[in-house]
Design an enzyme around this catalytic site. Structure first.
Site: not given
Length: 570
Positions: A142, A299, A301, A303
């Site tokens: 993340s 960010d 990834d 999400d």
């Protein structure tokens, strides 16, 4: 200290020579050896997350293989012909870890569907459901610093796995030695034999279509002169976010060049988190140069999404709570105006998310449902609605940590749809002569200034983890009766699933699942929630203050933080 694991690793002919070099370099250094081997990376509902390197307490091909063998055994125990979808982000070795996971699954006779290139977390959630897979794996850490990587596991519903599934996978992992008990197949051979299949463009296109279906006023975007700066923070958002913004007709999008391409070293933003101003420095600079109306940052990834809005000649960063409230207000008001608001509409938020959402929802007849921290609980809530044939009631869900979802096509937060809706919302209000900050202040003027902040306290290493556990246990066993001279009127222990009225002494059950979280409601209306992070060695405290003005709220929040820091003996 037991060096048995270290000796096992250093005497192996490891395929990854980086790991061999690291193990040789720490020879004789008990502290460094212990840090790498004192435990195995914990596999929970969030999967694995840790520093990249050698050892059982690190992310490397062997810990990834071991986790995947545990997951493979779980799939084989529960399905005859199992299938698993895999995606990965831009982090160091993410592509390698994804392929290693695919090799283990293929060797166990499990069909793998893997994206040809890095793709966002929501695209993994979508692929699991679209391709009718039993599980999914997303290789990401993340928004953690570059030295981290991770491995999130998903169930057939597209949500991160439940506690029950995580416990079963963990039990399987504990029965497996990372060197002797893991099956591995050559990647190319697995592709040739059909065990590993690349996810096609049709799945990506189906995802785009679902995102676009959430648009409410796409026509206004095409007509607007709205200017946006976008940064994917060297992550997975670059292609999908830009493609969606292009399709809704946003004409003027400038991408931060230094943060455009995938780069797991994140050299321009050591902590690639859109919640943090430092990560947005280059984007803000480009906004100044281009005179853009909005900064959009996703960010690694993709999400989570953060924004900054031009307001009175400067750029104001909005919090996740503020953006979530703006989005719910926009979606509810415009769906009502368009006649598309469903009967008995509802929104879902986490227990550490602002109560301003309750005020906005009430105005439009929208039910608010609270769930535990973590977007998977929002996803699970959508799944229960789907089982009852009521998923159309869901209009929006969000958490304070910059995660949002409109629609039910995925079961995790989605920065692709959030980016689209934020830009569309901004263009809509610009058409009315307002920007997002002005709309936000209108909400505050109407409902009171809701200040919600979060503070983190770090605990590194083995001693730090033990200290965290001891602090939480102490707070639970001896709950404070007052904080900073203000009485605690309600104390919720979500682990015991009990809520206590501190004035009457009456207790009542909490309907949510057990979780290591404590909540303090104070006599002056302020609230604080304390929990250890599920992904980092930190204790987090969330403060909730409602006052007539921003200045008054900030002053009270500062005193709350001072008092609770003392309570934690920091």
């Amino acid at each position: 200290m037991d060096n048995a694991k270290y000796l096992e690793w250093i005497t192996k002919d490891l395929e990854d020579k980086d790991l061999m070099e690291e193990l040789q370099n720490i020879k004789g250094n008990d502290e460094e050896i212990n840090d790498r081997f004192y435990r195995e990376l914990e596999f929970g509902t969030g999967g694995l997350r840790g520093v990249i390197g050698a050892g059982t307490n690190r992310m490397n091909i062997y810990t990834v293989r071991k986790a995947t063998q545990g997951l493979a055994n779980y799939v084989k125990d529960n399905w005859e012909n199992g299938a698993v979808a895999i995606s990965y982000d831009s982090r160091i070795k993410s592509d390698i870890f994804a392929k290693e996971a695919a090799r283990v699954l293929a060797a166990n006779g499990i069909t793998v569907h893997i994206y040809r290139e890095l793709m966002p977390t929501p695209c993994l959630s979508f692929a699991v459901r679209e391709l009718h897979c039993q599980m999914g794996i997303m290789v990401t850490a993340s928004h953690n610093p570059a030295k981290y990587n991770g491995y999130k596991a998903y169930g057939s519903d597209g949500c991160q796995i439940t506690n029950e599934t995580a416990d079963a996978v963990l039990a399987n992992m504990k029965a497996v030695n990372e060197f002797n008990d893991v099956k591995v197949m050559d990647f190319k051979e697995a592709v040739d034999k059909g065990f590993i299949r690349y996810i096609g463009d049709e799945v990506v296109e189906a995802f785009y279509c679902q995102v676009l279906s959430q648009s409410l006023h796409g026509d206004l975007v095409k007509k607007s002169s709205f200017k946006v700066v976008y940064t994917p923070l060297n992550g997975t958002g670059n292609k999908p976010v830009r493609e969606i913004l292009k399709r809704i007709g946003l004409q003027d999008v400038t991408v931060v060049p230094e943060q455009e391409k995938p780069d797991g070293h994140f050299t321009t933003c050591p902590y690639p988190n859109p919640e943090i101003k430092e990560a947005l420095a280059l984007g803000l600079k480009l906004c100044e140069e281009t005179g853009s109306d909005l900064l959009l940052a996703t960010d690694p990834d993709c999400d989570r999404v953060g924004i900054a809005v031009r307001y009175q000649g400067e750029y104001k960063l909005l919090t996740g709570n503020e953006v979530g409230c703006l989005l719910l207000n926009y979606i509810a008001s415009q769906r009502k105006a368009l006649g598309t608001l469903p009967q008995n509409p509802l929104t879902v938020k986490t227990i550490v998310t602002t109560s301003l959402i309750d005020e906005i929802a009430a105005e439009y007849g929208v039910e608010v449902h609270d769930v535990l921290t973590g977007f998977k609980f929002i996803g699970e809530f959508i799944g229960r609605l789907e089982q009852k044939g009521e998923e159309n009631r869901y209009i929006f869900g969000f958490e304070e940590s910059y995660g949002y979802l409109s629609g039910t096509y995925v079961r995790d937060k989605d920065a692709v749809v959030a980016s689209m809706l934020i830009c569309e919302m901004a263009a809509f209000y610009a058409n009315e002569g307002k920007n997002l900050v002005e709309v936000l202040y209108e909400l505050y003027a109407k409902y009171g200034y809701h200040l919600c902040t979060q503070k983190s306290f770090a605990f590194e290493g083995e001693a730090g983890m033990e200290n965290m556990a001891a602090i939480m246990q102490s707070l639970r066993e001896d709950p404070a009766e007052e904080i900073g001279g203000v009485k605690v009127v309600r104390f919720n222990d979500y682990q015991k699933r009990l809520a206590k009225d501190c004035l009457s002494g009456r207790q009542e059950p909490i309907a949510l699942p057990s979780s290591n979280v404590l909540m303090y409601q104070l006599e002056d209306g302020c609230k604080a929630v304390i929990r250890p992070s599920g992904t980092e060695p930190k204790i987090k405290i969330y403060y909730f203050v409602i006052k007539d003005s921003e200045a008054a709220a900030c002053k009270r929040e500062a005193s709350l933080n001072k008092d609770f820091t003392k309570l934690l003996k920091m």
